[in-house]
Design a protein around this motif. Structure first.
Motif, PDB file in Angstrom:
ATOM      1  N   GLY A  73      44.265   6.532  23.319  1.00  0.00           N
ATOM      2  CA  GLY A  73      43.637   6.912  22.063  1.00  0.00           C
ATOM      3  C   GLY A  73      42.131   6.870  22.071  1.00  0.00           C
ATOM      4  O   GLY A  73      41.509   6.702  21.029  1.00  0.00           O
ATOM      5  N   THR A  74      41.528   7.008  23.233  1.00  0.00           N
ATOM      6  CA  THR A  74      40.071   6.941  23.333  1.00  0.00           C
ATOM      7  C   THR A  74      39.402   8.034  22.520  1.00  0.00           C
ATOM      8  O   THR A  74      38.414   7.777  21.820  1.00  0.00           O
ATOM      9  CB  THR A  74      39.648   7.037  24.812  1.00  0.00           C
ATOM     10  N   ALA A  75      39.918   9.237  22.568  1.00  0.00           N
ATOM     11  CA  ALA A  75      39.302  10.344  21.830  1.00  0.00           C
ATOM     12  C   ALA A  75      39.394  10.117  20.327  1.00  0.00           C
ATOM     13  O   ALA A  75      38.431  10.385  19.594  1.00  0.00           O
ATOM     14  CB  ALA A  75      39.971  11.663  22.207  1.00  0.00           C
ATOM     15  N   LEU A  76      40.511   9.583  19.859  1.00  0.00           N
ATOM     16  CA  LEU A  76      40.675   9.314  18.429  1.00  0.00           C
ATOM     17  C   LEU A  76      39.717   8.214  17.973  1.00  0.00           C
ATOM     18  O   LEU A  76      39.091   8.314  16.909  1.00  0.00           O
ATOM     19  CB  LEU A  76      42.121   8.921  18.133  1.00  0.00           C
ATOM     20  N   ARG A  77      39.567   7.170  18.778  1.00  0.00           N
ATOM     21  CA  ARG A  77      38.639   6.088  18.430  1.00  0.00           C
ATOM     22  C   ARG A  77      37.200   6.566  18.475  1.00  0.00           C
ATOM     23  O   ARG A  77      36.383   6.208  17.623  1.00  0.00           O
ATOM     24  CB  ARG A  77      38.849   4.891  19.354  1.00  0.00           C
ATOM     25  N   PHE A  78      36.874   7.391  19.450  1.00  0.00           N
ATOM     26  CA  PHE A  78      35.530   7.958  19.532  1.00  0.00           C
ATOM     27  C   PHE A  78      35.264   8.843  18.317  1.00  0.00           C
ATOM     28  O   PHE A  78      34.183   8.790  17.720  1.00  0.00           O
ATOM     29  CB  PHE A  78      35.384   8.760  20.826  1.00  0.00           C
ATOM     30  N   GLY A  79      36.248   9.630  17.931  1.00  0.00           N
ATOM     31  CA  GLY A  79      36.102  10.504  16.773  1.00  0.00           C
ATOM     32  C   GLY A  79      35.899   9.735  15.477  1.00  0.00           C
ATOM     33  O   GLY A  79      35.111  10.149  14.621  1.00  0.00           O
ATOM     34  N   SER A  80      36.585   8.609  15.311  1.00  0.00           N
ATOM     35  CA  SER A  80      36.385   7.836  14.086  1.00  0.00           C
ATOM     36  C   SER A  80      35.018   7.165  14.079  1.00  0.00           C
ATOM     37  O   SER A  80      34.414   7.010  13.010  1.00  0.00           O
ATOM     38  CB  SER A  80      37.499   6.809  13.910  1.00  0.00           C
ATOM     39  N   GLY A  81      34.505   6.799  15.240  1.00  0.00           N
ATOM     40  CA  GLY A  81      33.139   6.284  15.320  1.00  0.00           C
ATOM     41  C   GLY A  81      32.124   7.346  14.939  1.00  0.00           C
ATOM     42  O   GLY A  81      31.154   7.080  14.217  1.00  0.00           O
ATOM     43  N   VAL A  82      32.360   8.563  15.402  1.00  0.00           N
ATOM     44  CA  VAL A  82      31.489   9.677  15.035  1.00  0.00           C
ATOM     45  C   VAL A  82      31.579   9.945  13.534  1.00  0.00           C
ATOM     46  O   VAL A  82      30.573  10.242  12.875  1.00  0.00           O
ATOM     47  CB  VAL A  82      31.849  10.938  15.854  1.00  0.00           C
ATOM     48  N   ALA A  83      32.768   9.809  12.954  1.00  0.00           N
ATOM     49  CA  ALA A  83      32.938  10.015  11.512  1.00  0.00           C
ATOM     50  C   ALA A  83      32.144   8.986  10.718  1.00  0.00           C
ATOM     51  O   ALA A  83      31.508   9.326   9.711  1.00  0.00           O
ATOM     52  CB  ALA A  83      34.413   9.956  11.140  1.00  0.00           C
ATOM     53  N   ALA A  84      32.160   7.729  11.159  1.00  0.00           N
ATOM     54  CA  ALA A  84      31.398   6.691  10.463  1.00  0.00           C
ATOM     55  C   ALA A  84      29.904   6.996  10.514  1.00  0.00           C
ATOM     56  O   ALA A  84      29.202   6.882   9.495  1.00  0.00           O
ATOM     57  CB  ALA A  84      31.684   5.324  11.087  1.00  0.00           C
ATOM     58  N   VAL A  85      29.429   7.406  11.670  1.00  0.00           N
ATOM     59  CA  VAL A  85      28.006   7.743  11.808  1.00  0.00           C
ATOM     60  C   VAL A  85      27.672   8.991  11.001  1.00  0.00           C
ATOM     61  O   VAL A  85      26.600   9.073  10.377  1.00  0.00           O
ATOM     62  CB  VAL A  85      27.642   7.902  13.303  1.00  0.00           C
ATOM     63  N   ALA A  86      28.580   9.953  10.956  1.00  0.00           N
ATOM     64  CA  ALA A  86      28.338  11.171  10.176  1.00  0.00           C
ATOM     65  C   ALA A  86      28.240  10.846   8.686  1.00  0.00           C
ATOM     66  O   ALA A  86      27.395  11.413   7.979  1.00  0.00           O
ATOM     67  CB  ALA A  86      29.451  12.183  10.424  1.00  0.00           C
TER      68      ALA A  86
END
Length: 123
Positions: A73-86
């Protein structure tokens, strides 16, 4: 070592304590955006850790059954980190960007501190 579910339960307790401190900081200081950023980052960081716990369970089950697991789930976790920053970037009047990124790392700091406490207690 501790079970991953036990570690996640301890993380949730620490997160609720952090949210309470952030609410107090938001309510009684002039740094509202910093405390909201920490809360936003900690929320998404805990979500990332929850994803990791779920994927590790699936990985362990598949390993026991002899199946292959594609990802943790690395891509999903990376995506949620990007969502928080966005969110922090699009709403800078409410969320402080640096504190949001710091908040993303808080569950991992809790994880390291918990491991050190466990090792010191059981030595």
């Amino acid at each position: 070592m501790l079970d991953l579910h036990h570690i996640f339960a301890m993380q949730k307790k620490a997160l609720f304590f952090l949210f309470a401190l952030s609410a107090l900081g938001w309510g009684f200081t002039s740094y509202q955006s910093i405390f909201l950023g920490i809360s936003l980052g900690a929320f998404f960081g805990t979500y990332n850790f929850w994803i990791l716990v779920r994927r590790m369970d699936k990985f362990d089950r598949n390993l026991g059954e002899g199946k292959r697991t594609a990802s943790l789930g690395t891509a999903l976790r990376f995506g949620s980190g990007v969502a928080a920053v966005a969110i922090a970037i699009t709403l800078p009047e409410y969320f402080h960007l640096i504190s949001t990124v710091t908040g993303l790392m808080i569950p991992y700091v809790f994880l390291i501190v918990g491991a050190i406490v466990y090792l010191v207690k059981n030595k």
